[in-house]
Design an enzyme around this catalytic site. Sequence first.
Site, PDB file in Angstrom:
ATOM      1  N   ASP A   1      -9.243   2.984  -2.799  1.00 23.62           N
ATOM      2  CA  ASP A   1     -10.258   3.427  -1.851  1.00 23.62           C
ATOM      3  C   ASP A   1     -11.543   3.890  -2.524  1.00 23.62           C
ATOM      4  O   ASP A   1     -11.846   5.080  -2.583  1.00 23.62           O
ATOM      5  CB  ASP A   1      -9.680   4.548  -0.984  1.00 23.62           C
ATOM      6  CG  ASP A   1      -8.487   4.061  -0.185  1.00 23.62           C
ATOM      7  OD1 ASP A   1      -8.289   2.828  -0.092  1.00 23.62           O
ATOM      8  OD2 ASP A   1      -7.743   4.902   0.345  1.00 23.62           O
TER       9      ASP A   1
ATOM     10  N   GLU B   1       2.305   5.043  -4.251  1.00 29.70           N
ATOM     11  CA  GLU B   1       2.252   5.950  -5.423  1.00 29.70           C
ATOM     12  C   GLU B   1       3.491   6.838  -5.509  1.00 29.70           C
ATOM     13  O   GLU B   1       3.882   7.174  -6.626  1.00 29.70           O
ATOM     14  CB  GLU B   1       0.987   6.813  -5.354  1.00 29.70           C
ATOM     15  CG  GLU B   1      -0.295   6.015  -5.512  1.00 29.70           C
ATOM     16  CD  GLU B   1      -0.648   5.161  -4.309  1.00 29.70           C
ATOM     17  OE1 GLU B   1      -0.219   5.526  -3.199  1.00 29.70           O
ATOM     18  OE2 GLU B   1      -1.305   4.126  -4.463  1.00 29.70           O
TER      19      GLU B   1
ATOM     20  N   ASP C   1       0.839  -1.207   0.000  1.00 28.15           N
ATOM     21  CA  ASP C   1       0.000   0.000   0.000  1.00 28.15           C
ATOM     22  C   ASP C   1       0.876   1.261   0.000  1.00 28.15           C
ATOM     23  O   ASP C   1       2.090   1.199   0.214  1.00 28.15           O
ATOM     24  CB  ASP C   1      -0.890  -0.031   1.254  1.00 28.15           C
ATOM     25  CG  ASP C   1      -1.979   1.040   1.235  1.00 28.15           C
ATOM     26  OD1 ASP C   1      -2.305   1.544   0.141  1.00 28.15           O
ATOM     27  OD2 ASP C   1      -2.515   1.363   2.316  1.00 28.15           O
TER      28      ASP C   1
HETATM   29  O1  MIG Z   1      -4.166   6.176   4.312  1.00 29.52           O
HETATM   30  O2  MIG Z   1      -3.898   1.033   5.744  1.00 29.52           O
HETATM   31  O3  MIG Z   1      -6.023   1.857   0.230  1.00 29.52           O
HETATM   32  O4  MIG Z   1      -7.033  -0.242   1.772  1.00 29.52           O
HETATM   33  O5  MIG Z   1      -7.150   0.108   4.548  1.00 29.52           O
HETATM   34  C1  MIG Z   1      -4.908   4.999   4.191  1.00 29.52           C
HETATM   35  C2  MIG Z   1      -5.089   1.752   5.802  1.00 29.52           C
HETATM   36  C3  MIG Z   1      -4.027   3.816   4.118  1.00 29.52           C
HETATM   37  C4  MIG Z   1      -5.141   2.881   2.205  1.00 29.52           C
HETATM   38  C5  MIG Z   1      -5.563   1.608   1.540  1.00 29.52           C
HETATM   39  C6  MIG Z   1      -6.628   0.954   2.374  1.00 29.52           C
HETATM   40  C7  MIG Z   1      -6.124   0.686   3.765  1.00 29.52           C
HETATM   41  C8  MIG Z   1      -5.655   1.994   4.401  1.00 29.52           C
HETATM   42  N1  MIG Z   1      -4.656   2.633   3.548  1.00 29.52           N
END
Ligand code: MIG
Length: 647
Positions: A406, A311, A308
């Site tokens: 999201d 980007e 995660d």
């Molecule tokens: O700033 O880890 O897309 O699936 O639950 C949010 C917390 C960070 C973004 C991910 C999401 C995840 C969440 N993350």
Amino acid sequence: MITKFSYGTPVETFAVVKDFPSAGHEQLRHFSRKKGTVQYFTCMLGEEDIVYGLGETMRGVNKRGGRYISFNYDDPHHKDDMPSMYGAHNFLIVDGEEPFGAFFDTPSKVVFDIDSKGSGVLSVACETQDLRLYIIEGETPYGIVKQFLGIIGRSFLPPLWAFGYGQSRWGYKTERDISRVAAKHEEAGIPLDYICMDIDYMDRYIDFTVNKRRFPNMTGFSAKLKGKGLHLVPIVDAGIKIEPGNPVYSEGVEKEYFCKNHEGTFFKAEVWPGMTHFPDFFQEKVRRWFGDQYKFYTDSGLEGFWNDMNEPAIFSTEYRAKDTKPDVERGDVDQPERHIADFKDFFHRLDDGREKSNYEVHNLYGALMTRASGEGLGRLLDRRYLLFSRSSYIGAHRYGGIWTGDNASTWEMLRQNVYHMPSLNMCGFLYSGADTGGFGGNCDRELLLRWLAVSVFTPLMRNHTAIFTRNQECYRFRKVEDFRTVVSLRYRLLPYLYSEFMKAALRQDMLIRPLAFDYPGDEKARHIHDQLMVGESVMIAPVLEKGVKGRVVYLPEPMTEVRWSSEGFTCIEVGAGERTVMAPLHQVVFYIRKGKLVPVGKQVSNTSELDLMDVELLGTGTEYEQYADDGYTKDCGLNRCVLRRKA
Ligand code: MIG
């Protein structure tokens, strides 16, 4: 026929695995090119042309009429006019008199204006002098896509359990939370294969750590769950917390594996753990080092991961406070301007020796994280791993899948999930899916049931939602047996869905296609985007609207209409044309093409109990080529067992 054009000194993106000699610039026929501060390509679309592709972008399957910016970005407001999502998939196909495909292979920002003004002009502005452009000519859009998939290399092959149902929620904190999720699914008779662990499993959000109070014995816990056929899937974020005592931080600093800023010191970005450094995934040795860190998890028996914030997402930096407003003065208001300065302020060392700011090669960052972890897991595990990432670039599909980030608990997002699937498949991302039920906002019973009925057919089938939203596990809702019915269909169909996924991956083909790809020449099918082909035998026409009991379905040919309910499958033969079909919430209706078969397996509570070969056949065909293997061995070629069955 594929022609490659090279401009300037392109950055190695690893998207295309096949080597081509570059053609002379004068041979570029489909576009006219203008060179300025950007490389600008334009062409005229015919009145009736459809433009396919662009993977993870908004607005639907036909990209015509919109403007899309390839610039990977973390923005949870997935509105139709949102220009950038988390991935950059720069491949489009123009379906006109002379169909052609074009892949703009550059990690810099690219702006696609697909006739947004209605004047018929398609323009592509690449914000770099250095790029490769691949032009693909063919008879049909589908044929063009297949040529493209042929040059970008084979999709990542997840294990069988990755095709099971997964439950996730940002907010599960402890071993007890996770155990409860497992127990509740068991109690409700809802099959389940994995549970995701979001950032709270970590020690203060530090990658490659586990909070010992919350998970005193991760190895024992994961073994216990595995005994029940369940896998744990932890999240891994891109940034490494700045903290002496964090060994990954110390080693990264010592070996200079982190990105530096313009002053030559390590770039600092605030993300979940506080201030972090970003690994420079552009360097081979850094990728190797980062991939090796997953040993921390594999030593505890974990075999599945989601990457995660790659980007990369940045809350604030040393130079930019959290609440900085977009820099509108720069003009481009629909750009994530407040982050542009951040991206311009840290640098990557490319394998060819050049140094580039993140801004210049932005779209590769997440893809290279995926590559690092995929290659690492390849070294660490003797079996297939599950991996899906939020950010991506074409090429990353060889190392992992993606989820579409999201979204929200809205009917519009459910429709968008349906539109994304074929576009992602055109760009190589076969293993993909959305947060089922929606990430932001509160999901209700009806939306979750309808959404599950779509996710049954997407390779990644994961229910995920954000902290502070309504609980979204199936067992939280009234009449849990309806959820059991819908999720169970996934497992009954797995012999087919797994077989079709593996066939598509190994043959470098699409799994999920628009109707037009299978029925060329059918004018009506050409404009239907809320129905999809899934594998060689199935067409789905899901209910995507609130408060309705059914929908109108278009059948390009006579088919078998299959109705799944708690009573099992009921099949009727239906003719071609339009048909109004009732589909109550506790049933799922799908279609089998004329002369085709679908093998369905026995009901199981997870894939560890599943016998892919113990099937009955639905449909009117006489043969089905089934792919089956043990579900985890790496070299599928060797374990491949292709069967032909007589009905
Ligand atoms: O700033 O880890 O897309 O699936 O639950 C949010 C917390 C960070 C973004 C991910 C999401 C995840 C969440 N993350």
